[in-house]
Design a protein around this motif. Structure first.
Motif, short mmCIF file in Angstrom:
data_model
loop_
_atom_site.label_atom_id
_atom_site.label_comp_id
_atom_site.label_asym_id
_atom_site.label_seq_id
_atom_site.Cartn_x
_atom_site.Cartn_y
_atom_site.Cartn_z
N TYR A 163 1.00 5.34 0.49
CA TYR A 163 0.30 6.44 1.14
C TYR A 163 1.05 7.75 0.90
O TYR A 163 2.25 7.76 0.58
CB TYR A 163 0.17 6.21 2.65
N ARG A 179 0.84 -1.20 0.00
CA ARG A 179 0.00 0.00 0.00
C ARG A 179 0.87 1.24 0.00
O ARG A 179 1.81 1.34 0.79
CB ARG A 179 -0.93 0.01 1.22
N PRO A 207 -5.21 4.51 0.79
CA PRO A 207 -3.94 4.39 0.06
C PRO A 207 -4.06 4.91 -1.37
O PRO A 207 -5.10 4.78 -2.02
CB PRO A 207 -3.65 2.89 0.10
N ILE A 251 -1.52 11.69 5.86
CA ILE A 251 -1.49 11.01 7.16
C ILE A 251 -1.44 12.04 8.29
O ILE A 251 -2.16 11.93 9.29
CB ILE A 251 -0.28 10.06 7.24
#
Length: 535
Positions: free
Chosen positions: A238, A236, A254, A243
């Motif tokens: 990101y 995944r 993601p 975040i």
């Protein structure tokens, strides 16, 4: 008409392939191997990709000059196998970890050990701070990650989400401002590096409420993206800014989910390319590298190694920092993957023509004349007029690929290459000075070494090296009988340490060891020896 259409199609597709060849920025084929004599276990590039450090199973660290593909230095670092390596930002220091729970810092130029740290459990991974060369992030086995300060030998145990789950991995972000940790329950914590306070957190799920274990976290050299390799065989990707925006207990989505839908391949190691546009993952089943394009998420290349070999290392920095080159380890040998370089001589000389076959040359009428009377003087315009301008040849412009986005200048104190002294087979005695005078008697060793300020001499005649200081790191509640996964063997489900030497036999276990050497008999040996000498 058909021939004209065929010619048009050939020209069209050839131009498309030419454009695509310029756009490709990932390896396409194997480009040789690097043999360190002993088995290689881990490898990592320095920040510029000029040196490659390889940790071996005999405890040595072999540093390769990657431009010449030759060994620049060998450091006899550890007694046990080297399991993790990391360069400092300026390239002068190298931090290593071995399977006997020892973390050491090395001076690359001299090969001396600056200091050592002894941990109670095996070290799974270590990483130097991207900006502060005094901090090292250590991930011990069955323990919370430890932030180590080299100058004062102090350490800080990072907070975890669940004290009962200590299978934690950790990594610095691109600039070292935050530390990302992940546990076996899929929980990601973002901690401030200086204060160790929780900044953000989220949980990786498999689409439902089920969670999956975090195997590794890797950051790109450029941009704010990072990837998470999980136990459900999905990578995944990101965005770090998202975040931090979501804060604690956020639910970020993601950017990409990368996986092998056909074979359901588990991934051993994952990392970004130097420019952050590609992602490579090493298969845990076979020696194969899968390369995806990050922006689209499509699989662009699969690199297959020798059949039957498992990929042991394709760590965070094994993609060359500035070139489309990957270094992977299989069966103890470092394999290099690169692009197929095609020589293009016309790129160096625009007037150069490449000929497929011999062509008869037609000489121009005034080609070999001393002066061409018919030639007219052209006016200086554009590039010709610029030739009269002064060119600055002293100012060195910084290489953009070596500078970070928040930096304008390069680090001129950085160690890019290692000096190599030539090896002389039969060196002459004092070749540059006058011949020694035989009448002058050398001083006695006792007299020459007399005095309080004399230097201690080693067996080789040089001054003894200063012994590195060893600091023991105490971690509460950490088991001290754990065995590193590199030393574990398959048995009853638990890792067992391989016993060195010949296994000892016991009663009732003769079936396990069918071959038994005959006991030594001194009389029979000397009797046979006497018969041989008599003959």
């Amino acid at each position: 008409m058909n021939e004209l259409c065929l010619l048009f199609l050939i020209t069209f597709f050839s131009r498309i392939s030419l454009i695509e060849s310029f756009g490709q920025n990932y390896p396409e084929e194997a480009d040789g191997t690097l043999d360190c004599i002993s088995m290689a276990l881990t490898c990592t590039f320095n920040r510029w990709g000029t040196l490659l450090a390889v940790g071996c199973n005999d405890g040595r660290i072999v540093i390769w000059d990657f431009l010449t593909r030759g060994i620049a230095k060998i450091i006899s670092a550890h007694i046990h196998p080297v399991c993790s390596l990391c360069w400092s930002r300026d390239g002068h220091k190298l931090v290593s970890a071995s399977t006997d729970n020892i973390v050491s810092q090395w001076d690359v130029l001299s090969g001396d050990c600056d200091q050592r740290f002894r941990f109670p459990s095996p070290i799974l991974k270590l990483q130097c701070h991207p900006r502060d060369m005094d901090k090292v992030l250590v991930c011990p086995m069955k323990s919370a990650p430890v932030l180590l300060t080299l100058s004062d030998s102090k350490h800080v145990v990072l907070p975890v989400d669940d004290d009962s789950d200590l299978n934690v991995v950790a990594a610095f972000d691109r600039r070292g401002e935050f530390i990302y940790t992940g546990n076996a329950k899929g929980k990601i914590l973002v901690l401030n590096t200086n204060t160790q306070e929780l900044v953000a957190s989220f949980r990786v799920t498999t689409g439902t409420s089920n969670t999956t274990a975090i195997k590794s976290i890797e950051f790109a050299r450029k941009g704010s993206c990072f990837l998470i390799n999980t136990a459900d065989r999905i990578i995944r990707v990101y965005d770090g800014r998202e975040i931090l925006t979501c804060g604690r207990d956020g639910e970020p989505e993601p950017m990409q989910k990368l996986q092998d839908l056909v074979n359901r391949t588990p991934w051993k190691r994952c990392c970004f390319s130097g420019d952050g546009e590609y992602i490579v993952a090493g298969s845990a089943r076979q020696h194969a590298l899968y390369i995806w394009e990050k922006s689209i998420g499509n699989l662009v290349k699969i690199l297959h190694g020798t059949r039957g070999e498992l990929l042991l290392g394709c760590g965070c920095k094994n993609w060359h920092p500035v070139r489309p080159i990957i270094a992977s380890i299989s069966s103890g040998v470092v394999s290099i993957w690169a692009q197929n370089q095609v020589e293009n001589w016309s790129a160096f000389a625009p007037d150069f023509k490449e000929l497929d076959e011999n062509v008869e040359y037609e000489e121009r009428e005034s080609e070999f004349d001393i002066e061409d009377e018919d030639k007219s003087e052209p006016e200086q315009t554009g590039a010709d007029a610029a030739e009269d301008e002064e060119v600055d040849v002293t100012t060195v412009d910084p290489i953009v690929a070596f500078c970070s986005s928040d930096e304008e200048l390069e680090d001129y104190k950085a160690l890019l290459y290692l000096p190599i002294a030539p090896e002389v087979e039969d060196p002459e005695e004092n070749p540059f000075g006058p011949p020694p005078d035989a009448s002058v008697q050398p001083a006695a060793p006792e007299e020459a070494l007399a005095g309080s300020d004399k230097k201690k001499l080693s067996s080789e005649g040089g001054p003894t090296k200063k012994k590195a200081r060893t600091t023991t790191i105490e971690l509460q509640g950490v088991p001290s009988d754990e065995v590193h996964p590199l030393l574990g063997v398959k048995g009853d489900g638990k890792s067992k340490k391989k016993t060195a030497g010949r296994p000892k036999g016991s009663k009732g276990k003769d079936k396990d060891f069918p071959f038994r050497p005959k006991p030594y008999s001194g009389e029979r040996f000397f009797k046979n020896l006497h018969e041989v000498t008599r003959k």
